[in-house]
Design a protein around this motif. Structure first.
Motif, PDB file in Angstrom:
ATOM      1  N   PHE A 247       0.827  -1.205   0.000  1.00 58.75           N
ATOM      2  CA  PHE A 247       0.000   0.000   0.000  1.00 58.75           C
ATOM      3  C   PHE A 247       0.860   1.253   0.000  1.00 58.75           C
ATOM      4  O   PHE A 247       0.603   2.211  -0.755  1.00 58.75           O
ATOM      5  CB  PHE A 247      -0.922  -0.020   1.220  1.00 58.75           C
ATOM      6  CG  PHE A 247      -2.008   1.013   1.184  1.00 58.75           C
ATOM      7  CD1 PHE A 247      -3.001   0.968   0.215  1.00 58.75           C
ATOM      8  CD2 PHE A 247      -2.039   2.039   2.122  1.00 58.75           C
ATOM      9  CE1 PHE A 247      -4.010   1.918   0.182  1.00 58.75           C
ATOM     10  CE2 PHE A 247      -3.045   2.994   2.095  1.00 58.75           C
ATOM     11  CZ  PHE A 247      -4.037   2.929   1.115  1.00 58.75           C
ATOM     12  N   SER A 248       1.910   1.255   0.846  1.00 54.77           N
ATOM     13  CA  SER A 248       2.812   2.408   0.900  1.00 54.77           C
ATOM     14  C   SER A 248       3.495   2.622  -0.437  1.00 54.77           C
ATOM     15  O   SER A 248       3.606   3.757  -0.927  1.00 54.77           O
ATOM     16  CB  SER A 248       3.872   2.198   1.992  1.00 54.77           C
ATOM     17  OG  SER A 248       3.289   2.114   3.267  1.00 54.77           O
ATOM     18  N   SER A 249       3.962   1.525  -1.030  1.00 57.61           N
ATOM     19  CA  SER A 249       4.656   1.637  -2.308  1.00 57.61           C
ATOM     20  C   SER A 249       3.725   2.141  -3.407  1.00 57.61           C
ATOM     21  O   SER A 249       4.103   2.994  -4.217  1.00 57.61           O
ATOM     22  CB  SER A 249       5.237   0.275  -2.685  1.00 57.61           C
ATOM     23  OG  SER A 249       6.022   0.368  -3.846  1.00 57.61           O
ATOM     24  N   PHE A 250       2.496   1.607  -3.441  1.00 58.75           N
ATOM     25  CA  PHE A 250       1.521   2.029  -4.451  1.00 58.75           C
ATOM     26  C   PHE A 250       1.218   3.525  -4.333  1.00 58.75           C
ATOM     27  O   PHE A 250       1.269   4.271  -5.324  1.00 58.75           O
ATOM     28  CB  PHE A 250       0.235   1.213  -4.308  1.00 58.75           C
ATOM     29  CG  PHE A 250      -0.848   1.619  -5.266  1.00 58.75           C
ATOM     30  CD1 PHE A 250      -0.931   1.064  -6.536  1.00 58.75           C
ATOM     31  CD2 PHE A 250      -1.796   2.580  -4.903  1.00 58.75           C
ATOM     32  CE1 PHE A 250      -1.926   1.459  -7.431  1.00 58.75           C
ATOM     33  CE2 PHE A 250      -2.797   2.964  -5.782  1.00 58.75           C
ATOM     34  CZ  PHE A 250      -2.862   2.407  -7.050  1.00 58.75           C
ATOM     35  N   LEU A 251       0.887   3.960  -3.127  1.00 56.04           N
ATOM     36  CA  LEU A 251       0.519   5.360  -2.926  1.00 56.04           C
ATOM     37  C   LEU A 251       1.695   6.297  -3.193  1.00 56.04           C
ATOM     38  O   LEU A 251       1.533   7.342  -3.836  1.00 56.04           O
ATOM     39  CB  LEU A 251       0.007   5.567  -1.503  1.00 56.04           C
ATOM     40  CG  LEU A 251      -1.383   5.027  -1.181  1.00 56.04           C
ATOM     41  CD1 LEU A 251      -1.761   5.377   0.259  1.00 56.04           C
ATOM     42  CD2 LEU A 251      -2.433   5.577  -2.145  1.00 56.04           C
ATOM     43  N   CYS A 252       2.876   5.919  -2.685  1.00 58.17           N
ATOM     44  CA  CYS A 252       4.029   6.810  -2.826  1.00 58.17           C
ATOM     45  C   CYS A 252       4.536   6.855  -4.256  1.00 58.17           C
ATOM     46  O   CYS A 252       4.987   7.903  -4.720  1.00 58.17           O
ATOM     47  CB  CYS A 252       5.140   6.383  -1.871  1.00 58.17           C
ATOM     48  SG  CYS A 252       4.704   6.645  -0.133  1.00 58.17           S
ATOM     49  N   PHE A 253       4.465   5.716  -4.969  1.00 53.89           N
ATOM     50  CA  PHE A 253       4.819   5.753  -6.383  1.00 53.89           C
ATOM     51  C   PHE A 253       3.857   6.676  -7.124  1.00 53.89           C
ATOM     52  O   PHE A 253       4.273   7.486  -7.959  1.00 53.89           O
ATOM     53  CB  PHE A 253       4.766   4.348  -6.987  1.00 53.89           C
ATOM     54  CG  PHE A 253       5.206   4.300  -8.434  1.00 53.89           C
ATOM     55  CD1 PHE A 253       6.496   3.940  -8.761  1.00 53.89           C
ATOM     56  CD2 PHE A 253       4.337   4.636  -9.463  1.00 53.89           C
ATOM     57  CE1 PHE A 253       6.914   3.905 -10.090  1.00 53.89           C
ATOM     58  CE2 PHE A 253       4.733   4.609 -10.793  1.00 53.89           C
ATOM     59  CZ  PHE A 253       6.031   4.243 -11.107  1.00 53.89           C
ATOM     60  N   SER A 254       2.573   6.554  -6.833  1.00 50.01           N
ATOM     61  CA  SER A 254       1.578   7.402  -7.497  1.00 50.01           C
ATOM     62  C   SER A 254       1.826   8.877  -7.191  1.00 50.01           C
ATOM     63  O   SER A 254       1.760   9.723  -8.092  1.00 50.01           O
ATOM     64  CB  SER A 254       0.170   7.004  -7.043  1.00 50.01           C
ATOM     65  OG  SER A 254      -0.109   5.655  -7.349  1.00 50.01           O
ATOM     66  N   ALA A 255       2.109   9.170  -5.904  1.00 50.16           N
ATOM     67  CA  ALA A 255       2.368  10.558  -5.516  1.00 50.16           C
ATOM     68  C   ALA A 255       3.598  11.102  -6.225  1.00 50.16           C
ATOM     69  O   ALA A 255       3.630  12.272  -6.651  1.00 50.16           O
ATOM     70  CB  ALA A 255       2.538  10.651  -4.006  1.00 50.16           C
ATOM     71  N   GLY A 256       4.640  10.266  -6.348  1.00 48.14           N
ATOM     72  CA  GLY A 256       5.837  10.721  -7.043  1.00 48.14           C
ATOM     73  C   GLY A 256       5.623  10.862  -8.532  1.00 48.14           C
ATOM     74  O   GLY A 256       6.049  11.846  -9.149  1.00 48.14           O
ATOM     75  N   ALA A 257       4.905   9.898  -9.115  1.00 49.23           N
ATOM     76  CA  ALA A 257       4.712   9.917 -10.568  1.00 49.23           C
ATOM     77  C   ALA A 257       3.830  11.071 -11.023  1.00 49.23           C
ATOM     78  O   ALA A 257       4.007  11.600 -12.126  1.00 49.23           O
ATOM     79  CB  ALA A 257       4.101   8.583 -11.014  1.00 49.23           C
ATOM     80  N   VAL A 258       2.872  11.465 -10.185  1.00 46.45           N
ATOM     81  CA  VAL A 258       1.953  12.527 -10.604  1.00 46.45           C
ATOM     82  C   VAL A 258       2.661  13.876 -10.705  1.00 46.45           C
ATOM     83  O   VAL A 258       2.225  14.766 -11.442  1.00 46.45           O
ATOM     84  CB  VAL A 258       0.755  12.611  -9.628  1.00 46.45           C
ATOM     85  CG1 VAL A 258       1.145  13.336  -8.343  1.00 46.45           C
ATOM     86  CG2 VAL A 258      -0.433  13.297 -10.293  1.00 46.45           C
TER      87      VAL A 258
END
Length: 374
Positions: A291-302
């Motif tokens: 969950f942390s990886s999914f959210l943080c990747f999304s936050a970084g990618a956006v």
């Protein structure tokens, strides 16, 4: 400390007064930090250690107050210590301890002749004390925090590289935006799934290596002459003598139970679920890491597609994306540096160089293909 003031026969210079006042203010601020952390700590032993640090800072403050004499007027502490004191009163977490550790490690007393050798030694010890206090918190953070930091940086770098590489070819802004969104979703899902599998597999491997209490159940039926139970303890690293002694305990030839690692805890019976170890969980949960990886990747990618979401295009969008991602890389690198007790600036610049370097390669490739297509 009083002796240092008694031996001084000349009036301190203006620069000394300014420096001593700064030291005095910083010592008082650090004492306030430790007092605030001690008041918020739920562990009595930790609170006692923090209170001891606060008392030591009070002794240091008294040294500078004595040297200053009539010049001992209130002075604001350094911005870093003022911020630390503010945060410690309101949060009291591993982040504050990590910052306090770095502040202790940067003490100027070792090179200042007006500070006693005992004070310089105290500061070195204080750094190790704070490091020890922060260890458990760092270990508990290291599992899911590793996944979060890795996810955020991967999102920042990979999507910026994707956006810059495609944008450099000269395609429309809408196509670049679509590519960035697709890269965000694909990368976030891949990172989340990968972290889940990685942590779950690691935990299963670690659990498979943990000793069990099968020896307690098997002991009554073992062949006493062959004594295969000894092999269990030899495999666990015991010496021949220690393994024989422990095996004799298990099968009842000795009444002494000298090795608690192979006996059931008090109050537990055969077949009951045993309590978890008291050691901090350094892996984190598989779901939490995913969950942390999914959210943080999304936050970084956006971050990389924000300029295109705002309607920018061409070189303006590319430069804006690079600047925004660069700032984010500095922040994430700085946070890692703070938690590890290292220089936040150096860690931030390292992240920045790696991220922009990777994105720059794809940009050059995009330019090459764009020129060829034209």
């Amino acid at each position: 400390m009083v002796n240092a003031a008694a031996e001084r026969t000349t009036q301190p210079s203006p620069s000394q007064i300014r420096r001593w006042r700064r030291y005095l203010a910083d010592e008082e601020a650090e004492g306030g930090i430790y007092e605030a952390l001690a008041s918020r700590s739920k562990d009595p032993e930790e609170a006692r250690v923090l209170a001891g640090l606060a008392q030591a800072e009070a002794r240091h403050a008294e040294h500078w107050r004595t040297l200053l004499g009539e010049h001992a007027k209130p002075s604001p502490p350094s911005p870093q210590r003022a911020l630390l004191r503010f945060l410690a009163k309101r949060f009291g977490s591993v982040f504050i301890l990590a910052l306090a550790q770095r502040a202790e490690g940067n003490s100027p007393y070792a090179k200042d002749q007006d500070a006693t050798r005992a004070m310089a030694a105290d500061e070195l010890v204080h750094e190790e004390v704070v490091r020890s206090l922060a260890t458990e918190g760092r270990l508990r953070l290291s599992g899911n925090f590793r996944a979060a930091v890795f996810g955020a940086n991967d999102g920042l770098v990979s999507n910026l590289a994707l956006v810059l590489g495609i944008g450099a070819t000269g395609v429309s802004s809408s196509f670049v935006l679509f590519s960035g969104v697709a890269g965000l979703l694909a990368g976030a899902l891949s990172m989340g799934a990968g972290e889940f599998v990685s942590v779950r597999s690691q935990r299963e491997l670690v659990n498979a290596a943990h000793p069990t209490h099968a020896t307690l159940r098997a002991a009554p039926d073992l062949n006493l002459d062959e004594n295969e139970l000894k092999l269990v303890y030899l495999a666990r690293g015991m010496s021949e003598e220690a393994a024989e002694h422990r095996a004799a305990e298990r099968i009842g030839r000795l009444s002494c139970d000298c090795d608690p690692s192979t006996s059931l805890p008090v109050g537990y019976k055969e077949g009951e679920k045993l309590p978890d170890d008291d050691e901090p969980d350094t892996m984190g949960s598989a779901i939490g890491a995913a969950f942390s990886s999914f959210l943080c990747f999304s936050a970084g990618a956006v971050v990389a597609i924000v300029p295109y979401l705002l309607g920018l295009s061409g070189l303006t969008a590319i430069v804006t994306a690079a600047v925004l991602v660069g700032i984010a890389l500095l922040v994430t690198g700085g946070i890692v540096g703070l938690l590890s007790g290292a220089s936040p600036l150096k860690r931030g610049l390292r992240q920045l160089a790696i991220g922009l370097g990777a994105a720059g390669v794809t940009y050059l490739v995009g330019l090459l293909f764009g020129t060829g297509a034209a």
